[in-house]
Design a protein around this motif. Structure first.
Motif, short mmCIF file in Angstrom:
data_model
loop_
_atom_site.label_atom_id
_atom_site.label_comp_id
_atom_site.label_asym_id
_atom_site.label_seq_id
_atom_site.Cartn_x
_atom_site.Cartn_y
_atom_site.Cartn_z
N VAL A 1 4.56 -3.49 8.65
CA VAL A 1 4.87 -3.42 7.22
C VAL A 1 4.09 -4.47 6.43
CG1 VAL A 1 6.71 -3.63 5.48
CG2 VAL A 1 7.15 -2.42 7.62
N ILE A 2 3.95 -5.66 7.01
CA ILE A 2 3.19 -6.71 6.32
C ILE A 2 2.09 -7.26 7.23
CG2 ILE A 2 5.23 -7.40 4.99
CD1 ILE A 2 5.33 -9.98 6.71
N GLY B 1 1.22 -10.23 2.98
CA GLY B 1 0.86 -9.12 2.09
C GLY B 1 1.33 -7.80 2.66
N LEU B 2 1.71 -6.88 1.78
CA LEU B 2 2.11 -5.54 2.23
C LEU B 2 0.90 -4.80 2.80
CD1 LEU B 2 4.39 -3.63 -0.32
CD2 LEU B 2 4.91 -4.32 2.02
N ARG B 3 1.09 -4.05 3.86
CA ARG B 3 0.01 -3.21 4.40
C ARG B 3 0.09 -1.83 3.75
NH1 ARG B 3 -0.51 -4.06 10.86
NH2 ARG B 3 -2.23 -2.60 10.46
N ARG B 4 -0.01 -1.84 2.45
CA ARG B 4 0.17 -0.61 1.69
C ARG B 4 -0.85 0.45 2.08
NH1 ARG B 4 2.57 1.38 -2.85
NH2 ARG B 4 3.61 -0.49 -3.54
N ASP B 5 -2.12 0.05 2.24
CA ASP B 5 -3.16 1.03 2.59
C ASP B 5 -2.83 1.73 3.91
OD1 ASP B 5 -4.43 0.29 0.33
OD2 ASP B 5 -6.11 -0.75 1.31
N ASP B 6 -2.42 0.95 4.88
CA ASP B 6 -2.11 1.54 6.18
C ASP B 6 -0.88 2.46 6.09
OD1 ASP B 6 -4.17 0.33 7.71
OD2 ASP B 6 -3.06 -1.55 7.68
N LEU B 7 0.14 1.98 5.40
CA LEU B 7 1.37 2.76 5.30
C LEU B 7 1.15 4.04 4.50
CD1 LEU B 7 3.94 -0.15 4.71
CD2 LEU B 7 3.36 1.01 6.85
N ALA C 1 -1.64 5.61 4.16
CA ALA C 1 -2.51 6.53 4.92
C ALA C 1 -1.70 7.26 5.99
CB ALA C 1 -3.66 5.76 5.56
N LEU C 2 -0.82 6.55 6.64
CA LEU C 2 -0.03 7.15 7.72
C LEU C 2 1.07 8.06 7.17
CD1 LEU C 2 0.43 4.06 10.04
CD2 LEU C 2 -0.79 6.16 10.66
N PHE C 3 1.76 7.54 6.16
CA PHE C 3 2.97 8.21 5.66
C PHE C 3 2.95 8.25 4.13
CE2 PHE C 3 4.30 5.76 9.55
CZ PHE C 3 4.34 6.84 10.41
N PRO C 4 2.16 9.15 3.56
CA PRO C 4 2.01 9.17 2.09
C PRO C 4 3.35 9.30 1.38
CG PRO C 4 0.41 10.63 3.14
CD PRO C 4 1.36 10.19 4.21
N GLY C 5 3.57 8.41 0.44
CA GLY C 5 4.78 8.50 -0.38
C GLY C 5 5.99 7.81 0.20
N LEU C 6 5.95 7.46 1.47
CA LEU C 6 7.14 6.87 2.10
C LEU C 6 7.50 5.52 1.50
CD1 LEU C 6 9.32 7.01 4.34
CD2 LEU C 6 7.73 5.74 5.79
N LEU C 7 6.53 4.62 1.44
CA LEU C 7 6.82 3.27 0.94
C LEU C 7 7.34 3.33 -0.49
CD1 LEU C 7 6.75 0.21 1.43
CD2 LEU C 7 4.41 0.22 0.54
N ASP C 8 6.68 4.14 -1.31
CA ASP C 8 7.10 4.21 -2.71
C ASP C 8 8.52 4.77 -2.83
OD1 ASP C 8 4.90 3.05 -3.92
OD2 ASP C 8 3.79 4.93 -4.00
N SER C 9 8.85 5.76 -2.02
CA SER C 9 10.19 6.33 -2.14
C SER C 9 11.25 5.35 -1.64
CB SER C 9 10.29 7.68 -1.42
OG SER C 9 10.30 7.50 -0.03
N VAL C 10 10.91 4.57 -0.63
CA VAL C 10 11.87 3.56 -0.16
C VAL C 10 12.03 2.46 -1.21
CG1 VAL C 10 12.28 1.78 1.57
CG2 VAL C 10 11.48 4.02 2.29
#
Lengths: 117, 117
Positions: free
Chosen positions: A72-73, A85-91, A93-102
């Motif tokens: 996650v970081i 730092g958040l690994r936003r790019d990786d997350l 890429a793997l799971f589009p939309g997941l981080l934002d919805s959480v």
């Protein structure tokens, strides 16, 4: 001051080693969610000492480790500070939309219960 | 056959008692995710006996209880069968888009790792 700590590399999973169950477990703790929400509001990195969580220092360290080992970081030493730092790019890429919805869900719950960061 | 079991009410959180951290914890286990993915593909309910998980019966029961107590599923006795249904209405009302993004992420990972239900 140069110490061994400064150059120590912390272990991170590669992108393809990141697992959904690990992410969900990492995010299932209110303290860890608080960290992730704070990181999501900044473009850059935040040091561990930026966070003042109502838990012991060793528990705080544990929470950061769970976030790092789940993917996650990303944590890097810069001088004497451990930066996060958040690994936003990786997350994303793997799971589009997941981080934002959480994050959206966490914001809704914080608003509803009045326990926002 | 009428038994006490048939009329037993199982405890469920009300909608406003459901917490994001509980949902994420419930979904952070691969067996529980498998159950949720199967329930998401059906309009109605599935009995516990529908699921043949590679764990003991008592562990299976535990997994269903975690899903129920976190508010992810509703369990009701119908005759001698314990039936399970996703609480999609409650979850979508509390956290719009969360369940779908988690299910999408689980589907992507299953496709990538070849361990789909």
């Amino acid at each position: 001051m140069t110490t061994v700590t400064n150059t120590r590399e912390l272990a991170h999973p590669e992108r393809d080693e990141i697992r959904l169950e690990g992410i969900l477990h990492a995010l299932s703790d209110p303290m860890r969610m608080r960290v992730v929400r704070a990181l999501a509001t900044t473009e850059g990195e935040l040091s561990c000492s930026y966070f003042v969580l109502p838990v012991t220092k060793s528990t705080t360290t544990h929470h950061f480790r769970v976030l790092r080992e789940s993917g996650v970081i990303r944590q890097v030493y810069r001088g004497t500070a451990k930066m996060n730092g958040l690994r936003r790019d990786d997350l994303d890429a793997l799971f589009p939309g997941l981080l934002d919805s959480v994050l959206d869900a966490a914001g809704r719950q914080a608003g509803r219960l009045g326990d926002g960061v």
